[in-house]
Design an enzyme around this catalytic site. Sequence first.
Site, short mmCIF file in Angstrom:
data_model
loop_
_atom_site.label_atom_id
_atom_site.label_comp_id
_atom_site.label_asym_id
_atom_site.label_seq_id
_atom_site.Cartn_x
_atom_site.Cartn_y
_atom_site.Cartn_z
N CYS A 73 106.94 84.61 45.11
CA CYS A 73 106.17 85.84 45.34
C CYS A 73 105.98 86.11 46.84
O CYS A 73 106.94 86.50 47.51
CB CYS A 73 104.86 85.79 44.56
SG CYS A 73 104.21 87.44 44.31
N HIS A 176 105.40 83.60 39.73
CA HIS A 176 104.72 82.34 40.05
C HIS A 176 105.01 81.26 39.00
O HIS A 176 104.17 81.04 38.13
CB HIS A 176 103.21 82.56 40.08
CG HIS A 176 102.73 83.40 41.20
ND1 HIS A 176 102.40 82.88 42.43
CD2 HIS A 176 102.52 84.72 41.29
CE1 HIS A 176 102.00 83.85 43.23
NE2 HIS A 176 102.07 84.98 42.56
N GLU A 178 104.79 78.23 39.34
CA GLU A 178 103.80 77.15 39.53
C GLU A 178 102.51 77.43 38.77
O GLU A 178 101.82 76.51 38.36
CB GLU A 178 103.51 76.95 41.03
CG GLU A 178 102.74 78.06 41.74
CD GLU A 178 103.56 79.30 42.05
OE1 GLU A 178 104.76 79.36 41.69
OE2 GLU A 178 102.99 80.24 42.65
N1 GLN Z 1 101.53 91.24 47.27
C1 GLN Z 1 101.55 89.99 47.96
C2 GLN Z 1 102.18 90.10 49.32
O1 GLN Z 1 102.60 91.11 49.73
C3 GLN Z 1 102.26 88.93 47.16
C4 GLN Z 1 101.46 88.61 45.93
C5 GLN Z 1 101.63 87.23 45.41
O2 GLN Z 1 102.11 86.31 46.08
N2 GLN Z 1 101.18 87.06 44.20
O3 GLN Z 1 102.26 89.15 50.01
#
Ligand code: GLN
Length: 198
Positions: A73, A176, A178
Site C-alpha cells: 500500500c 495489506h 500483513e
Molecule cells: N493512502 C495512503 C497513502 O497515500 C496509503 C494507505 C495505506 O497504506 N493503507 O500513503
Amino acid sequence: MALQGDVREHVAVLGQLDAVAVAVRRPMDLEGIDALVVPGGESTTISMLLHSSGLLPEVEKLVADGLPMLGTCAGMILLASKILDGRPDQVCLQAIELVVRRNAFGRQVESFESELSVVGLEGGPMHAVFIRAPVVEEAGPDVEVLASVALGRGAGDDSLRPVVCRQGRVIVAAFHPELAGDGRLHKMLLDQVELEGD
Ligand code: GLN
C-alpha cells in the site's frame, strides 16, 4: 522500515516465517539486512520521516544495489517510479517501474476486501484488504503483474488494474496482506534472499 504504519503486523508475519525482523528507524539499523519491507501507512508521512531520520540516501543506495524489497500500500507508493496525486515533495524511490495514483479506488469505496488469486502462490486465494489503496496507471515492460482487480466499483471504469506486481527482486501489493496475517508475499521476498545466498 519502521518509521510509520503497520510495522507490528509485518514483524509478526516475518516472525511466523522464522525471519529475524529488525525495526529500521535510523541508518545504522540497515546494517546487515538482507531485505527491506516498506509497510502500509501514509506515504507522505513516511516520506517526511525518511528525510528527517537520515535514512533516505541509505535506502536509495539499497534500491540501486538491488536489495530485495516488499512494499504494501503506502510502501508500494514509495517504491513506485512515479506518483500521481501525491505531494510534490514526496519521496519516490523508483525501485519498480510503476506509475501509481494515490487513493484512486474511488471516494465512496475507499476501503474494500477481495479474494485474489495471485500468480505463483499456492494455497488458494489471498484475502486482500484495500485501505485507501493506490491504483496502478501504468506498468513498465519488465513488471510482472501477479494479480489484478477491476477498478470499476461504481466509477464506470471496469478496467483491470494490477494490485500485486514484481520486477526482479522488488514485490509490491496495493493492499495489506500483513493485516490478514498472510505471509505468502513475505515468503516470496525471503525466497529472493535465499536465491541470492546460493
Ligand atoms: N493512502 C495512503 C497513502 O497515500 C496509503 C494507505 C495505506 O497504506 N493503507 O500513503
